[in-house]
Every structure is written in structure tokens, then in C-alpha cells.
Design an enzyme around this catalytic site. Structure first.
Site, PDB file in Angstrom:
ATOM      1  N   TYR A 342      49.939  38.902  38.050  1.00 52.55           N
ATOM      2  CA  TYR A 342      51.254  39.451  38.396  1.00 52.55           C
ATOM      3  C   TYR A 342      52.369  38.603  37.785  1.00 52.55           C
ATOM      4  O   TYR A 342      52.506  37.419  38.088  1.00 52.55           O
ATOM      5  CB  TYR A 342      51.403  39.484  39.917  1.00 52.55           C
ATOM      6  CG  TYR A 342      52.510  40.367  40.432  1.00 52.55           C
ATOM      7  CD1 TYR A 342      52.332  41.742  40.518  1.00 52.55           C
ATOM      8  CD2 TYR A 342      53.717  39.834  40.849  1.00 52.55           C
ATOM      9  CE1 TYR A 342      53.336  42.562  41.013  1.00 52.55           C
ATOM     10  CE2 TYR A 342      54.727  40.640  41.346  1.00 52.55           C
ATOM     11  CZ  TYR A 342      54.535  42.008  41.426  1.00 52.55           C
ATOM     12  OH  TYR A 342      55.529  42.810  41.915  1.00 52.55           O
ATOM     13  N   SER A 429      43.425  37.777  39.926  1.00 50.31           N
ATOM     14  CA  SER A 429      44.556  38.227  40.734  1.00 50.31           C
ATOM     15  C   SER A 429      44.871  39.678  40.362  1.00 50.31           C
ATOM     16  O   SER A 429      43.981  40.521  40.382  1.00 50.31           O
ATOM     17  CB  SER A 429      45.746  37.295  40.523  1.00 50.31           C
ATOM     18  OG  SER A 429      46.784  37.572  41.428  1.00 50.31           O
ATOM     19  N   ASP A 517      41.995  30.712  48.925  1.00 52.57           N
ATOM     20  CA  ASP A 517      42.945  31.682  48.380  1.00 52.57           C
ATOM     21  C   ASP A 517      43.561  32.501  49.512  1.00 52.57           C
ATOM     22  O   ASP A 517      42.875  33.276  50.174  1.00 52.57           O
ATOM     23  CB  ASP A 517      42.230  32.610  47.396  1.00 52.57           C
ATOM     24  CG  ASP A 517      43.188  33.479  46.599  1.00 52.57           C
ATOM     25  OD1 ASP A 517      44.331  33.673  47.048  1.00 52.57           O
ATOM     26  OD2 ASP A 517      42.788  33.967  45.531  1.00 52.57           O
ATOM     27  N   HIS A 546      44.145  30.137  45.029  1.00 56.69           N
ATOM     28  CA  HIS A 546      44.377  31.242  44.101  1.00 56.69           C
ATOM     29  C   HIS A 546      44.640  30.742  42.681  1.00 56.69           C
ATOM     30  O   HIS A 546      44.562  31.517  41.725  1.00 56.69           O
ATOM     31  CB  HIS A 546      45.569  32.079  44.580  1.00 56.69           C
ATOM     32  CG  HIS A 546      45.701  33.399  43.891  1.00 56.69           C
ATOM     33  ND1 HIS A 546      44.760  34.393  43.999  1.00 56.69           N
ATOM     34  CD2 HIS A 546      46.663  33.895  43.064  1.00 56.69           C
ATOM     35  CE1 HIS A 546      45.135  35.445  43.288  1.00 56.69           C
ATOM     36  NE2 HIS A 546      46.284  35.165  42.703  1.00 56.69           N
TER      37      HIS A 546
END
Length: 566
Positions: A342, A429, A517, A546
Site C-alpha cells: 500500500y 501486504s 503483524d 509487518h
């Protein structure tokens, strides 16, 4: 002006204290009472709890909540008032001001999470500030940092002349912290060394924030081992263990374990018209001429590889670009499609430039990312990529983003230098979610898929684990003047949720997950993984967040190398 006896030392090392720490891990936090006068007097009983052992996000706090005050009260029993104490701070936020019993101690400490996480600032406390009982420290802060799930927060009050070797650690016998049955009493232990008698408090909480187990045990001075009595009724899932030793000071540890994650199931079935929805998207994509263009890029090329900027048109006639790398030697090569997290636009291309394996690679900047922002650029704040038109299942950003990936696969399969029987897709992710969606929508066109903690996946459960997402949803709805409800938003998510698409995957799959995470928690990745019916395997990183500290891309490359025999 009176001179203030204050020394400030800035160091660049990760904070590790062997001195007795007088400050507890449990503090109070308020985003309303953020002035000295409001927080220095009276009760903080209505304030929220915050544990510095855990990440901000795990506890529902993040930068969009604004300025805050952190407060804790403490006593100094046994302290010799002639001894100067030092305040050591390593907080993942911007620290504006620090007050001890109403006296200014220091401040203006920038967040160093991305540059030097764990760096500490040390302040000597002037004489006359501290008392033996009823002390209060107040920290005014803002911009609570993203952490990925591991806390580097630490605030301690110690004597630089007093050494205390007290320590505590959680020991789990399984190296990956993975259990197929409920751990026996000797498989999860707390090992400690305490300079004086005290207590050890242990808590087990599941990833949905439900407390499963608590126990406080008295201990004698010296070395010892406590066996944690893990409840026998544990369900498949993920469990956070925190432990704190209180003697003359405080020390603690945090760890995670997982129980039979491949048995995690989510009862919600895919929407009835899911196939129709994506068939319509593919038809719409087919009506857009791709207009593929490869533009040589000498600055990214070297003696081994030619580099190009790829351009094509995708659904909505949006221009998409990516970085395409091909070995200079003529041949028929395996290819890996890399998909972005992202907000990431493959700003670091060194891994592709320096790649020595005989493969082709495409680093695709989906719409709104990197070099693909000409026609679509909602940013990554509010509403951002995820929140863009998320009341409308046909206008939301991920319908188009998934089609960007599908078109990229079609491009790769059109190239004579590509072995179309060896097409892989990978990402972490959001990139992990894109990889899952691509493998699902392209079916037999993709032969191998490797993904790390994906998004979007099992959104209905993710918002219960990563609770701050509910605040983000509310802000996004407000941006769109509340034209739909939260229930409407979640109904739209059903169409782009990769858990719903996972059963369409036919390729071989490798899933990697990190137990710390709290951005894309392991639960949501396994919710998707468990719906995959093709050949698959997974790897657990018990101490990673993460950010993937252990370097999962190297493991993914080994997976592709084995599958594609290069």
C-alpha cells in the site's frame, strides 16, 4: 532566569538497561486532556490504558488521533534521595514535552522509528523533583508512529550507578511457535532472574483482544522458571503472551504462539454473484485496447539485464506503468510479477537491477502507485486507495487494481522471451492481496504464487483485530458525506476480499506470515490460505512484524527457483 539543573544525552544505540527501572509498563493515555494543567492533577481513571510493551496499533492508537498525553504514577520505595536518577525515553512518536511532578524535564524528541528505532534520549532528573511516593510523569506527544506490530517503546527511570541484573523472558519450545495441540505446561515457560523477591504477572490474550488467562505468582530472589498453564480449551488461532516481573522495579517480555492455524475457518460464504461480478470486470477490460509500450531505460540496465518502462491501458482507460527487467541473453525465461504494498511504487529498484538469476521480472505499479498516477491518484490518506468510492462495488479502487494485474499477466504471456508455463506472482501486504487476486482471477495462467500477510483479506475479522480500521472507515464515510453505512461498505468488500477469491487459485502457493503483524494479522492471511485447494505450504516468522524483518522475499525466490527450476 533561574538555571535548571538538566543534562540531555542523545545516544544512537538501542536501549538496554541493566539498572532497576522504577516505571511500570502500564500507562494512561488521553487525546482530550493534553495540557499540563489537565493531566498533572486529578484522576486519570476515565483515560484509556496503554501498555508500552505493545505497539500503538495493537491497542487501537495511531497518528490520526492527534496530540495525546501519556501519564503514569509511581513510587520510589527504597530510593536514596541523594541518588540522582535518569529518565530514559525511546518512544515511537514525537515527544513535545516531558514533566515530572509538574516540572519540565525536556522534550522536542523526533520520532526515529524509520531512521533509528530504539534510539534513546536520557535526562538527569534535578534534585528536589522526585518524592518517595505519589510521583507522576507526563509526556505530551503526537504522531504515534506506525510500527508494523513490534513495540520499541520504552520509558525507564533508573540510577546510572546501580546495576540490577533482573531479567525475564518467555521461552517457547517450538522454534516457529506453532503447535498442533494445546501446549503442555513445560512447552511455554517464563524464565527469570530477580535481584529481590517480587511477583510475576502473565496474561494470554487472543488476537481478537479476548483475555484467555491471567496469573500472578510470588517469586523469591534468584533464578527461576514458571510454567504457563495454557488453557486446554484453546481454539485454533493466535495468542499473545505478556509477562511482567515486579520486584523493586519492572521488567517484562512479549511473545506470540499459534495453534493449528490451518484449521481456522470463517463461515461466511462468497456472495452469490461473485463470479458474475468479475466476469463483467474482465469483459470491460477486454474492451480496452492495451496499447502496450516498452520504453528502454539505460539507467536501469546493466551488463546482465535490459530494463524497460512498460506502459499499457487498463480498465477505465487508466494508464498503468511498471519496470520490466529481462536477461540480455536471448532465451525463454521464467517470469515473476511483483506487486506493490500500500503506497509503495518500487522506489527501490536495486534488487531488480542486481538480480543475477536467469529470470524476467515485472515490478508493476498498479493505479495510484509510483509511476502510475497520471489518471488515478486518490493518495493514501483519506479516502486513499482503500477508501476510494468504497460505497460503490463498481467504482472502488481494487476492482480496477486487480484488472491492472490481470492485464500485466496478459502482457507477460504475450512476450516471446517468456516461458508461459513458468509465470509467478508475489507480494506482501497489499501486494500479497494483489498476488492472491491475480492468481485467482488468472487461474491456470499463473503457476506459482507467493504472498506475505495479505490485504484485503477477511476484512470483517480484520476490523475486529486491527480495531483502528473502524476509525478509518468512519473518517472515509464522513469524507463521502455518509452516503452509505458501515454495513454497506462491508458488503462491497465482499467482492474484493481475497478470502472469497482464494478458492479459484490453481497454482502452487507459498504463504509467509509474521506473528507480531498487527497491520495484516496472521488470522486474515490464514483465512484466505485455508480456502486454497491447490498445492500449498506456509512459513511462520514468530518474531517478525509487518515489516518482515527476517527477509521473506529471499524465501519466496527460493520457492520460485524450486518450482521453475532456474
Amino acid at each position: 532566569m533561574k538555571k535548571i539543573f538538566l543534562s540531555l544525552l542523545l545516544t544512537c544505540s538501542v536501549f538496554l538497561s541493566k539498572a532497576q527501572n522504577y516505571l511500570p509498563f502500564n500507562w494512561k493515555i488521553s487525546f482530550n486532556d493534553t495540557t499540563l494543567s489537565a493531566s498533572s492533577k486529578g484522576s486519570t481513571s476515565t483515560w484509556k490504558d496503554v501498555n508500552l510493551q505493545l505497539s500503538w496499533e495493537r491497542q487501537g492508537y495511531f497518528n490520526r488521533l492527534g496530540k495525546c498525553a501519556l501519564v503514569t504514577d509511581f513510587d520510589l520505595q527504597g530510593w536514596d534521595s541523594a541518588t540522582i536518577l535518569e529518565l530514559n525515553i525511546s518512544l515511537q512518536c514525537h515527544v513535545h514535552q516531558i514533566f515530572m511532578n509538574g516540572k519540565y524535564i525536556g522534550g522536542n524528541i523526533a520520532n526515529q522509528f524509520w531512521t533509528n528505532k530504539g534510539a534513546k534520549s536520557t535526562f538527569s532528573i534535578p534534585p528536589g523533583v522526585l518524592r518517595r511516593t505519589k510521583n507522576r510523569i507526563i509526556i505530551i506527544a503526537s504522531d504515534l508512529s506506525y510500527t508494523g506490530g513490534k513495540s520499541y517503546n520504552y520509558v525507564s527511570l533508573t540510577s546510572p550507578k546501580s546495576l540490577d541484573n533482573s531479567n525475564i523472558s518467555i521461552q517457547i519450545t517450538k522454534t516457529d511457535h506453532l503447535f498442533s495441540d494445546v501446549p503442555k505446561h513445560d512447552e511455554v515457560q517464563v524464565r527469570y532472574m530477580s535481584k529481590t523477591p517480587g511477583t510475576i504477572s502473565t496474561m494470554i490474550v487472543n488476537d481478537f483482544h479476548h483475555t484467555i488467562y491471567t496469573e500472578t505468582t510470588g517469586i523469591n530472589a534468584g533464578h527461576g522458571v514458571l510454567k504457563i498453564k495454557v488453557p486446554e480449551a484453546l481454539k485454533p488461532g493466535f495468542y499473545e503472551i505478556t509477562t511482567v516481573m515486579k520486584n523493586d522495579g519492572y521488567c517484562g517480555d512479549v511473545s506470540w504462539l499459534t495453534l493449528s492455524p490451518e484449521k481456522i475457518s470463517c463461515s461466511r460464504e462468497p456472495v452469490a454473484d461473485l463470479q458474475k461480478y468479475w466476469d463483467e470486470a474482465y469483459t470491460e477490460l477486454s474492451n480496452i485496447l492495451p496499447d502496450y509500450k516498452l520504453i528502454p531505460n539505460d539507467s536501469l540496465s546493466n551488463e546482465r539485464r535490459n530494463a524497460y518502462i512498460l506502459e499499457f491501458r487498463s480498465i477505465g482507460n487508466v494508464k498503468i506503468r511498471g519496470y520490466y527487467f529481462v536477461p540480455k541473453k536471448p532465451g525463454n525465461y521464467p517470469v515473476i510479477l511483483h506487486l506493490p504494498g500500500y503506497g509503495y511504487g518500487f522506489q527501490n529498484l536495486e534488487p531488480f537491477i542486481n538480480q543475477k538469476e536467469p529470470i524476467a521480472e515485472l515490478a508493476l505499479c498498479i493505479r495510484g502507485h509510483g509511476i502510475s498516477t497520471d489518471d488515478f491518484n486518490p493518495g493514501f490518506d483519506i479516502p486513499g486507495m482503500w477508501g476510494y468510492e468504497f460505497c460503490d462495488r463498481y467504482k472502488n479502487a481494487y476492482r480496477g487494481a486487480y484488472m491492472d494485474c490481470v492485464r500485466a499477466i496478459d502482457f507477460l504471456r504475450s512476450r516471446t522471451e517468456i516461458d508461459t508455463t513458468k509465470v509467478g506472482v508475489t507480494g506482501g501486504s497489499q501486494g500479497g492481496g494483489l498476488a492472491l487476486a491475480t492468481a485467482a482471477l488468472c487461474k491456470e495462467k499463473v503457476q506459482a504464487c507467493a504472498f506475505f500477510d495479505p490485504f484485503p483479506a477477511d476484512i470483517r475479522h480484520q476490523i475486529k483485530i486491527r480495531t483502528l480500521m473502524n476509525i478509518e472507515i468512519a473518517k472515509m464515510l464522513n469524507y463521502y458525506k455518509n452516503q452509505c453505512s458501515v454495513a454497506d461498505v462491508l458488503a462491497v468488500q465482499e467482492y474484493i476480499d481475497t478470502r472469497m477469491l482464494a478458492s479459484w487459485i490453481t497454482s502452487k502457493v507459498y504463504f509467509a506470515t509474521a506473528l507480531f503483524d498487527d497491520d495484516c494479522p496472521p488470522h486474515v492471511g490464514f483465512a484466505a490460505y485455508n480456502n486454497i485447494h491447490s498445492e500449498k505450504k506456509y512459513k511462520i516468522y514468530p518474531n517478525d512484524s509487518h515489516l518482515g524483518e527476517s527477509g521473506y522475499p529471499k524465501v519466496f525466490m527460493s520457492f520460485f527457483k524450486e518450482e521453475f527450476e532456474f
